[in-house]
Scaffold this motif. Structure first.
Motif, mmCIF file in Angstrom:
data_model
loop_
_atom_site.group_PDB
_atom_site.id
_atom_site.type_symbol
_atom_site.label_atom_id
_atom_site.label_comp_id
_atom_site.label_asym_id
_atom_site.label_seq_id
_atom_site.Cartn_x
_atom_site.Cartn_y
_atom_site.Cartn_z
ATOM 1 N N THR A 145 -7.931 -7.587 -13.120
ATOM 2 C CA THR A 145 -6.738 -7.189 -12.366
ATOM 3 C C THR A 145 -7.012 -5.979 -11.482
ATOM 4 N N ALA A 146 -7.565 -4.940 -12.087
ATOM 5 C CA ALA A 146 -7.832 -3.725 -11.311
ATOM 6 C C ALA A 146 -8.835 -4.016 -10.197
ATOM 7 N N GLU A 147 -9.793 -4.875 -10.490
ATOM 8 C CA GLU A 147 -10.807 -5.227 -9.495
ATOM 9 C C GLU A 147 -10.182 -5.985 -8.319
ATOM 10 N N ALA A 148 -9.211 -6.843 -8.641
ATOM 11 C CA ALA A 148 -8.528 -7.572 -7.568
ATOM 12 C C ALA A 148 -7.792 -6.582 -6.658
ATOM 13 N N GLN A 149 -7.149 -5.593 -7.282
ATOM 14 C CA GLN A 149 -6.457 -4.570 -6.478
ATOM 15 C C GLN A 149 -7.456 -3.789 -5.625
ATOM 16 N N GLU A 150 -8.612 -3.513 -6.217
ATOM 17 C CA GLU A 150 -9.637 -2.772 -5.483
ATOM 18 C C GLU A 150 -10.107 -3.567 -4.257
ATOM 19 N N VAL A 151 -10.268 -4.860 -4.424
ATOM 20 C CA VAL A 151 -10.674 -5.702 -3.293
ATOM 21 C C VAL A 151 -9.638 -5.606 -2.168
ATOM 22 N N ILE A 152 -8.362 -5.697 -2.570
ATOM 23 C CA ILE A 152 -7.268 -5.638 -1.581
ATOM 24 C C ILE A 152 -7.305 -4.310 -0.818
ATOM 25 N N TYR A 153 -7.498 -3.199 -1.569
ATOM 26 C CA TYR A 153 -7.513 -1.872 -0.941
ATOM 27 C C TYR A 153 -8.740 -1.668 -0.052
ATOM 28 N N GLN A 154 -9.869 -2.175 -0.489
ATOM 29 C CA GLN A 154 -11.073 -2.051 0.328
ATOM 30 C C GLN A 154 -10.965 -2.902 1.598
ATOM 31 N N LEU A 155 -10.374 -4.093 1.443
ATOM 32 C CA LEU A 155 -10.188 -4.955 2.617
ATOM 33 C C LEU A 155 -9.282 -4.286 3.638
ATOM 34 N N LYS A 162 -9.190 -1.210 4.301
ATOM 35 C CA LYS A 162 -10.041 -0.291 5.076
ATOM 36 C C LYS A 162 -10.810 -1.032 6.166
ATOM 37 N N ASP A 163 -11.112 -2.312 5.856
ATOM 38 C CA ASP A 163 -11.784 -3.157 6.849
ATOM 39 C C ASP A 163 -10.782 -3.834 7.784
ATOM 40 N N HIS A 164 -9.512 -3.450 7.651
ATOM 41 C CA HIS A 164 -8.454 -4.002 8.516
ATOM 42 C C HIS A 164 -8.249 -5.495 8.304
ATOM 43 N N PHE A 166 0.826 -1.220 0.000
ATOM 44 C CA PHE A 166 0.000 0.000 0.000
ATOM 45 C C PHE A 166 0.859 1.267 0.000
ATOM 46 N N SER A 167 1.631 1.452 -1.060
ATOM 47 C CA SER A 167 2.638 2.518 -1.040
ATOM 48 C C SER A 167 2.039 3.915 -0.879
ATOM 49 N N HIS A 168 0.764 4.098 -1.268
ATOM 50 C CA HIS A 168 0.156 5.426 -1.111
ATOM 51 C C HIS A 168 -0.186 5.740 0.337
ATOM 52 N N ASP A 169 -0.402 4.697 1.097
ATOM 53 C CA ASP A 169 -0.751 4.879 2.504
ATOM 54 C C ASP A 169 -0.300 3.632 3.253
ATOM 55 N N PRO A 170 1.021 3.487 3.383
ATOM 56 C CA PRO A 170 1.543 2.232 3.946
ATOM 57 C C PRO A 170 1.146 2.053 5.404
ATOM 58 N N ILE A 171 1.238 0.813 5.847
ATOM 59 C CA ILE A 171 0.859 0.481 7.227
ATOM 60 C C ILE A 171 2.124 0.352 8.062
#
Lengths: 481, 481
Positions: free
Chosen positions: B384-394, B396-398, B27-32
């Protein structure tokens, strides 16, 4: 886990059964079972203490409590990969950088000296797309495939294997036994010119040099100390041809040389490598290592678009341990200790050289010291079997030393950095005794050259009794890298 | 060392300054920033908990107390190299051997999966002096030079780099998207025949095959499960040509597949590789790994006369940790847990597949599960983009999940083995919600094929609004190997 669970013979049997037979053991005829260690001492299953003169991995002393504590505390808290932000990673990189010249500012954390040197080659080859590598004769840079290719110490052992056509071997800058010796007016230039000649040959064949790689002081290669100015001149030739200079500090870094933190700094402040690789002592035994390079080289590597990911490299536990090691070096002034005790050790050994014909050369910096044994100080005939005998006799005295170099005739001191004056006194006293007995048996005397040469030719005809009855087995060579 | 020392922005700044830019962050835009972990949970600097669905290194759970204790106690006692006898080394080798078929009896301990696979290649090439290697398409076997050569997952990323002429790429035995699919009467034979064809081509060119290497289940390659019987047939072809079979268990070994301890055992009892390589989970995060082979291969390796020495490999601390990991797997029945929870997870996901057009395939064994997202179930257009979206949304759900495979469209579950039914429920519930929203935005519906295909062609003309406003950055691909 208790210190000893199995009877020693059972341990040996299981080892034969389940451990690769290429993995050699120290003193294979009567191996040592070590169950505990502290500082510069190791203890076998019977509680017998050994003085450790060789373990340059247990850099700040075996099982140093500060290092153990740092590792244990972090293991309890978190151990994960570097794809998450963590303070240990960046604080350790910052601390490590502070020990280096400013331009060496970008770190890659990996797990071993081999992984570090392999990555260094990848960085170098990516830098301008060049492929050719120049390495030194007798060099050892690691055990993965790409490094055996650049390690004559290893590939000379293989018969019938073709040398990688992109690898070129320059003479080792050994002013004792090498091509240009102490009596040469300018060995630094002479050895550097050899590298320049190789670059010219590479160009004639249409090749392009990616890198020159060398240990800052050759370790397995025989504790070789390159003449001052050699690295500067090599770097100039290599950079002019578009290549970079890789200084391998896996064995010699972290203050061991006493006057400086890094051994390449012995060449002078006007020399800065493009890549420095680190290993063994960095984690006091914990598997970790590092490659440090310039922003320019790092950005060229990134431009390929290929990610670099190392599962364990730079994890919070490794970095906590690395930080603790740096702390202890400072807190206990171990670099200063290396300078003082190393200086004392070299003085003692120089006195032995004046007394023992078997000692051909003493060379070292800080707690990195080599004693080259020769049968003949003029011909420099390597006293290989004698070096092994010294090692085996010292073992009886509960002192661990090793012999290395292309002829396995160089006694290597590279002890934990907490080694004391008294430890040096004891080791040298025992060596004195062993050499006296060996020379008596061989009939070697100092300094009558004619006598020595006659002795030498006699020995070619019949080996001295001492050797025949000795447990020396040349197949049981003792290497320590 | 306290959990957080620096402000997060300072950590990011120092990372940019001192860590190689090729080392990507999640998550380079907002790393953990993770400061602590326990079991299947990780915690950021604010104490926020994340469910870890991806960390196959923290195999028995992050910071497992038994593993921490074993490591800390041994660090305090002794940590040295394997040139001395030590019980931990031989007891661990014996324990590891007991999990494998009898003929796999000789171990080499190293520091990483990369070192293990590099050594496996050296063993294979030394075995009969053959050089050619067959690897699978999309394979990833490690980061050292010799392994990038056999990892299409990596070398496909490089433009203009010539493929090593000794390396040959066979089709990945992927029955969902590969050359031979589930509707083929005998995909195992068809894929194995491809390997046979390559061997014939090698022979025609005068080459000789040293080894076939494959992960027992391809991980980075997209969670691919080879059809049963494939390995047996490949092994037969390869051995007939004098080569050997290397099973790479770095990502999938140690009970993860639930029914068996090793993933190659899924092929049946009649299949035994000649070399098995291990890594990631072996030390629950501690840098260690292992190569296990047959006596015959080990003796051929020794016959070169070249020693194999690995400074850190097989040290008493690593072996104590390895033993503790094996103990915990048994004590907590984690293999059984992987079977039960993995089965539950697959069931839940299968139900999602019946509901969500974006889910093209669910495949997995135990706690190694892949969810392949497609925009079109007939054309298998990678989402592909949808898979990335799932990862990013997840995120947010921690919940931490990753996407991989050649098209980065396969959601990968490979959590710590203490993952629970409730964890599976939660992750799938969140995925259900995210997919529903995504499909609504995309206008995707099940199961009218005509509708889906029409939608698909529309999308080629104009991307849906959702994507344009999303924070998906395709340069920020999230890989986890």
């Amino acid at each position: 886990m208790s210190a000893e669970i199995l009877d020693k013979n059972k341990t040996i049997d299981l080892r034969k059964k389940h451990i690769g037979p290429s993995c050699k053991i120290f003193f294979s005829h009567d191996p040592i079972k070590i169950v505990q260690a502290k500082g510069q001492y190791m203890y076998d299953e019977k509680g017998q203490r050994y003085l450790d003169c060789i373990n340059n991995v247990a850099h700040v002393g075996h099982c140093h409590p500060d290092v153990v504590k740092a590792g244990a505390q972090q293991m309890e808290l978190l151990n994960t990969n570097s794809r998450f932000l963590h303070d240990n990673l960046v604080l350790y990189a910052q601390r490590l950088q502070a020990t280096l010249p400013d331009k060496l500012s970008v770190c890659y954390f990996v797990n071993s000296g081999s992984e570090a040197n392999d990555l260094a080659l990848r960085l170098a080859q990516q830098y301008r797309g060049h492929k050719d590598i120049i390495t030194l004769d007798n060099a050892y840079h690691g055990h993965v495939s790409s490094l055996i290719d650049i390690s004559p110490y290893k590939f000379h052992q293989l018969s019938g294997v073709e040398q990688n056509p992109f690898v070129h071997v320059a003479p080792s800058p050994d002013v004792y036994r090498g091509k240009y010796r102490a009596d040469h007016p300018d060995p630094a230039t002479a050895y550097a010119d050899e590298v320049k000649d190789i670059i010219d040959k590479i160009h004639k064949k249409g090749g392009k040099i990616a890198a020159f790689i060398a240990e800052s002081l050759q370790s397995c290669g025989g504790q070789v100390i390159p003449p001052v100015g050699y690295f500067q001149q090599v770097a100039e030739h290599v950079r002019k041809a578009g290549g970079i200079f890789i200084a391998d500090e896996v064995q010699v870094g972290f203050g061991r040389v006493g006057t400086h933190f890094w051994a390449f700094q012995l060449q002078g402040e006007d020399f800065v490598p493009d890549i420095v690789t680190m290993g063994k002592p960095i984690g006091n035994g914990h598997p970790m290592s590092c490659v440090v390079t310039t922003r320019e080289v790092a950005e060229a590597f990134m431009s390929s678009g290929m990610e670099y990911f190392n599962t364990f490299g730079g994890n919070p536990v490794s970095c906590a341990i690395g930080l603790a090691v740096l702390d202890v070096i400072v807190k206990e002034d171990l670099q200063g200790n290396a300078l003082r005790v190393g200086g004392h050790l070299i003085n003692l050994l120089e006195k032995q050289k004046a007394k023992h014909p078997l000692i051909g050369d003493i060379r070292g910096r800080g707690l990195f010291v080599g004693v080259e044994l020769v049968k003949d100080r003029l011909k420099l005939t390597p006293a290989t079997a004698e070096a092994q005998e010294v090692i085996y006799q010292l073992k009886k005295d509960h002192i661990l030393l090793s012999a290395d170099g292309p002829h396995r005739n160089v006694l290597k001191f590279k002890p934990p950095m907490c080694f004391t004056m008294e430890d040096a006194d004891l080791a040298v006293e025992k060596i004195d005794h062993i050499l006296t007995e060996l020379e008596d048996a061989l009939g070697l005397k100092l300094p009558n050259r004619v006598t020595i040469e006659n002795e030498c030719s006699k020995r070619k005809v019949s080996a001295p009794k001492h050797q025949a009855s000795s447990h020396i087995c040349m197949q049981d060579k003792v290497f320590f890298h």
